[in-house]
Design a protein around this motif. Structure first.
Motif, PDB file in Angstrom:
ATOM      1  N   GLN A 234       0.837  -1.198   0.000  1.00 37.76           N
ATOM      2  CA  GLN A 234       0.000   0.000   0.000  1.00 37.76           C
ATOM      3  C   GLN A 234       0.871   1.248   0.000  1.00 37.76           C
ATOM      4  N   GLY A 235       0.860   1.994  -1.102  1.00 38.70           N
ATOM      5  CA  GLY A 235       1.511   3.285  -1.145  1.00 38.70           C
ATOM      6  C   GLY A 235       0.554   4.382  -0.734  1.00 38.70           C
ATOM      7  N   SER A 236       1.011   5.603  -0.733  1.00 35.48           N
ATOM      8  CA  SER A 236       0.139   6.715  -0.363  1.00 35.48           C
ATOM      9  C   SER A 236      -0.879   7.026  -1.453  1.00 35.48           C
ATOM     10  N   ASP A 237      -0.605   6.578  -2.683  1.00 36.50           N
ATOM     11  CA  ASP A 237      -1.493   6.870  -3.811  1.00 36.50           C
ATOM     12  C   ASP A 237      -2.185   5.629  -4.379  1.00 36.50           C
ATOM     13  N   LYS A 238      -1.475   4.523  -4.430  1.00 35.87           N
ATOM     14  CA  LYS A 238      -1.980   3.332  -5.087  1.00 35.87           C
ATOM     15  C   LYS A 238      -1.724   2.099  -4.218  1.00 35.87           C
ATOM     16  N   THR A 239      -2.487   1.055  -4.495  1.00 42.18           N
ATOM     17  CA  THR A 239      -2.322  -0.230  -3.810  1.00 42.18           C
ATOM     18  C   THR A 239      -2.092  -1.319  -4.845  1.00 42.18           C
ATOM     19  N   ALA A 240      -1.118  -2.196  -4.572  1.00 43.79           N
ATOM     20  CA  ALA A 240      -0.804  -3.302  -5.475  1.00 43.79           C
ATOM     21  C   ALA A 240      -0.919  -4.625  -4.738  1.00 43.79           C
ATOM     22  N   LEU A 241      -1.525  -5.587  -5.393  1.00 42.67           N
ATOM     23  CA  LEU A 241      -1.566  -6.967  -4.926  1.00 42.67           C
ATOM     24  C   LEU A 241      -0.597  -7.762  -5.775  1.00 42.67           C
ATOM     25  N   LEU A 242       0.327  -8.466  -5.130  1.00 45.80           N
ATOM     26  CA  LEU A 242       1.337  -9.242  -5.842  1.00 45.80           C
ATOM     27  C   LEU A 242       0.956 -10.713  -5.779  1.00 45.80           C
ATOM     28  N   ASP A 243       0.447 -11.236  -6.906  1.00 46.08           N
ATOM     29  CA  ASP A 243       0.051 -12.631  -7.070  1.00 46.08           C
ATOM     30  C   ASP A 243      -1.237 -12.948  -6.312  1.00 46.08           C
TER      31      ASP A 243
ATOM     32  N   ARG B 117     -13.949  -8.489  -8.362  1.00 43.31           N
ATOM     33  CA  ARG B 117     -14.182  -7.678  -7.164  1.00 43.31           C
ATOM     34  C   ARG B 117     -13.663  -6.260  -7.332  1.00 43.31           C
ATOM     35  N   TYR B 118     -12.569  -6.107  -8.072  1.00 41.00           N
ATOM     36  CA  TYR B 118     -11.950  -4.786  -8.257  1.00 41.00           C
ATOM     37  C   TYR B 118     -11.923  -4.474  -9.755  1.00 41.00           C
ATOM     38  N   PRO B 119     -13.023  -3.958 -10.286  1.00 40.78           N
ATOM     39  CA  PRO B 119     -13.152  -3.803 -11.741  1.00 40.78           C
ATOM     40  C   PRO B 119     -12.197  -2.787 -12.357  1.00 40.78           C
ATOM     41  N   ASP B 120     -11.576  -1.934 -11.557  1.00 41.83           N
ATOM     42  CA  ASP B 120     -10.624  -0.965 -12.099  1.00 41.83           C
ATOM     43  C   ASP B 120      -9.177  -1.453 -12.036  1.00 41.83           C
ATOM     44  N   ALA B 121      -8.962  -2.600 -11.433  1.00 39.88           N
ATOM     45  CA  ALA B 121      -7.592  -3.102 -11.284  1.00 39.88           C
ATOM     46  C   ALA B 121      -7.020  -3.521 -12.633  1.00 39.88           C
TER      47      ALA B 121
ATOM     48  N   LEU C 269      -4.786 -19.269 -20.540  1.00 43.01           N
ATOM     49  CA  LEU C 269      -5.101 -20.135 -19.405  1.00 43.01           C
ATOM     50  C   LEU C 269      -6.364 -19.705 -18.675  1.00 43.01           C
ATOM     51  N   LEU C 270      -6.576 -18.388 -18.550  1.00 45.68           N
ATOM     52  CA  LEU C 270      -7.653 -17.876 -17.702  1.00 45.68           C
ATOM     53  C   LEU C 270      -8.668 -17.017 -18.448  1.00 45.68           C
ATOM     54  N   GLN C 271      -8.421 -16.788 -19.738  1.00 44.19           N
ATOM     55  CA  GLN C 271      -9.341 -16.015 -20.574  1.00 44.19           C
ATOM     56  C   GLN C 271      -9.614 -14.626 -19.994  1.00 44.19           C
ATOM     57  N   ILE C 272      -8.552 -13.971 -19.534  1.00 45.02           N
ATOM     58  CA  ILE C 272      -8.662 -12.607 -19.025  1.00 45.02           C
ATOM     59  C   ILE C 272      -8.732 -11.636 -20.208  1.00 45.02           C
ATOM     60  N   ASP C 273      -9.591 -10.641 -20.094  1.00 44.98           N
ATOM     61  CA  ASP C 273      -9.761  -9.643 -21.147  1.00 44.98           C
ATOM     62  C   ASP C 273      -8.445  -8.907 -21.389  1.00 44.98           C
ATOM     63  N   GLU C 274      -8.056  -8.810 -22.643  1.00 38.18           N
ATOM     64  CA  GLU C 274      -6.793  -8.174 -22.997  1.00 38.18           C
ATOM     65  C   GLU C 274      -6.706  -6.734 -22.503  1.00 38.18           C
ATOM     66  N   GLN C 275      -7.851  -6.061 -22.360  1.00 35.82           N
ATOM     67  CA  GLN C 275      -7.858  -4.666 -21.929  1.00 35.82           C
ATOM     68  C   GLN C 275      -7.483  -4.501 -20.454  1.00 35.82           C
ATOM     69  N   ARG C 276      -7.428  -5.593 -19.712  1.00 36.01           N
ATOM     70  CA  ARG C 276      -7.123  -5.493 -18.278  1.00 36.01           C
ATOM     71  C   ARG C 276      -5.623  -5.494 -17.987  1.00 36.01           C
ATOM     72  N   PHE C 277      -4.779  -5.563 -19.015  1.00 36.05           N
ATOM     73  CA  PHE C 277      -3.345  -5.750 -18.802  1.00 36.05           C
ATOM     74  C   PHE C 277      -2.540  -4.464 -18.953  1.00 36.05           C
ATOM     75  N   ILE C 278      -1.467  -4.378 -18.173  1.00 33.59           N
ATOM     76  CA  ILE C 278      -0.346  -3.476 -18.408  1.00 33.59           C
ATOM     77  C   ILE C 278       0.892  -4.359 -18.487  1.00 33.59           C
TER      78      ILE C 278
ATOM     79  N   LEU D 148      -2.632  -5.494 -10.024  1.00 34.80           N
ATOM     80  CA  LEU D 148      -2.453  -6.882  -9.622  1.00 34.80           C
ATOM     81  C   LEU D 148      -1.236  -7.409 -10.384  1.00 34.80           C
ATOM     82  N   VAL D 149      -0.131  -7.545  -9.690  1.00 35.22           N
ATOM     83  CA  VAL D 149       1.121  -7.964 -10.315  1.00 35.22           C
ATOM     84  C   VAL D 149       1.143  -9.491 -10.405  1.00 35.22           C
ATOM     85  N   CYS D 150       1.309  -9.991 -11.594  1.00 38.28           N
ATOM     86  CA  CYS D 150       1.427 -11.444 -11.801  1.00 38.28           C
ATOM     87  C   CYS D 150       2.850 -11.754 -12.232  1.00 38.28           C
TER      88      CYS D 150
END
Length: 393
Positions: A41-50, A92-96, A111-120, A73-75
């Motif tokens: 948790q940073g002061s501006d953003k929160t990241a979940l790693l795996d 649960r977190y549609p903006d992640a 493997l998981l059929q995640i929408d391509e638009q959800r990636f960085i 969400l770092v994978c």
């Protein structure tokens, strides 16, 4: 399970799998395992790693109940024991956004059929500033898939290493408390999963060398709050000199091969060579893999079945070929009833092993005194080679 604090604004969350005894329908887990994820948790953003294995999704999601927002969400690695719960987190977190390597992105879509638009996607050396917490992404291919990366949290000097430096242990202790137990578990993990890629893993270790690492947080097992020893162990396992050790997996149907195995073992022991025996019908394959990490010589013991090696000996050869240990010598001993091509067939199964084959010995029926004398000469030859190469004692 509850979140557990590693550092200021850094938390472990995940699941302890006390009951799991087999991984990938292949790898024994005598001590269970854990699936580790981390929240930064940073002061501006929160990241979940795996995330965690899907079987533990409910337990994992409960730990996020008081987390109102996840931005990233770092994978690190697309294998499902790390990534399998990503779709539920994204629901649960549609903006992640999922932050990963370009190659991992393709794997996750497949493997998981995640929408391509959800990636960085991040290149090697890219970083994300969460506000007082900087995530630096370092590509570490083939640790142990081609798409893997690690994350370094600069302000806290924490390396989130994914499978790198991992161990399969189920324990309530967050940090390493029993170094001996963790060393054995980490060595088993390296032997079963990492050893085929030891050359490139050695290069990745050196890639991390400039970092000031005060803590290593892997995706399986305990967190290393004094990580120097596990880094040194990996250096030895990847590039160290083989030991004055013979790894001897064998199978015997009617006792003849066992007589040969026991005689060679005694001869090597008399000559101050350490031997580790593995009776294949009852062997923990993980223990055999651990022995292959250090062995200078491999000796396969097998009777002849029809015209070739016993299937269990063939499996041991297949395993050694797949794991690519640093052994420099190999021999084959055993017996036959009426003929066959056991040596030729086993030799053809180990093209990945860069070994010198030493005086194979297959005898007809029960070994005689002349056969036992040949085993003594094989022991002498192994001693000679180990001394020449200055194997570690």
């Amino acid at each position: 399970m509850i979140k557990r604090q590693l550092h200021d604004k850094v938390y472990w969350l995940g699941a302890i799998d006390w009951d799991r005894r087999l991984f990938d329908s292949l790898i024994p887990l005598p001590d269970g395992t854990s699936y580790n994820a981390y929240l930064v948790q940073g002061s501006d953003k929160t990241a979940l790693l795996d995330t965690v294995d899907p079987a533990m999704a409910e337990m994992f999601l409960a730990q996020l109940a008081d987390v109102p927002r996840i931005d990233y969400l770092v994978c690190h690695h697309a294998e499902q024991d790390h990534s399998g719960t990503i779709p539920l987190v994204l629901d649960r977190y549609p903006d992640a956004k999922v932050v990963t390597t370009a190659k991992a992105k393709t794997f996750l879509i497949d493997l998981l059929q995640i929408d391509e638009q959800r990636f960085i996607t991040v290149a090697d050396g890219d970083s994300l500033d969460l506000g007082g917490a900087t995530l630096n992404f370092i590509h570490t291919p083939w640790v142990h898939w081609p798409e893997t990366m690690v994350t370094y949290l600069a302000e806290a000097k924490i390396l989130f290493s994914c499978d790198f430096f991992g161990s399969h242990i189920a324990t309530s202790d967050l940090f390493v408390t029993d170094q001996g137990r963790v060393h054995e578990a980490a060595k088993r993990y390296f032997a079963e999963i990492m050893m085929p890629f030891r050359t490139v893993i050695g290069k990745n270790i050196e890639k991390l060398a400039p970092l000031a690492i005060e803590m290593i947080a892997p995706s399986h097992g305990q967190v290393y709050d004094h990580p120097e020893w596990i880094i040194d162990a990996y250096r030895d396992w990847t590039a160290g000199t083989p030991h004055n050790l013979v790894c001897l997996p064998f199978v015997s149907m009617h006792g003849s091969t066992r007589v040969m195995v026991d005689h060679l073992t005694a001869a090597l022991m008399e000559r101050q060579v350490r031997v580790e025996l593995f009776n294949l019908p009852v062997t923990d394959i993980g223990k055999l893999a651990m022995s292959l990490v250090d062995a200078g010589t491999i000796v396969l013991g097998t009777p002849t079945v029809l015209t070739g090696p016993h299937p269990m000996a063939a499996y041991a050869a297949f395993l050694a070929n797949a794991l690519k240990p640093k052994a420099r010598y190999l021999s084959i001993i055993g017996s036959y009833g009426w003929g066959g091509k056991t040596v030729d067939q086993l030799a053809a199964m180990i093209p990945n092993l860069k070994v010198e084959v030493l005086d194979p010995l297959l005898v007809k029926g029960h070994p005689r005194q002349d056969d036992l004398a040949q085993l003594d000469r094989l022991a002498d030859l192994i001693v000679e080679r180990h001394k020449k190469d200055e194997f570690r004692r």
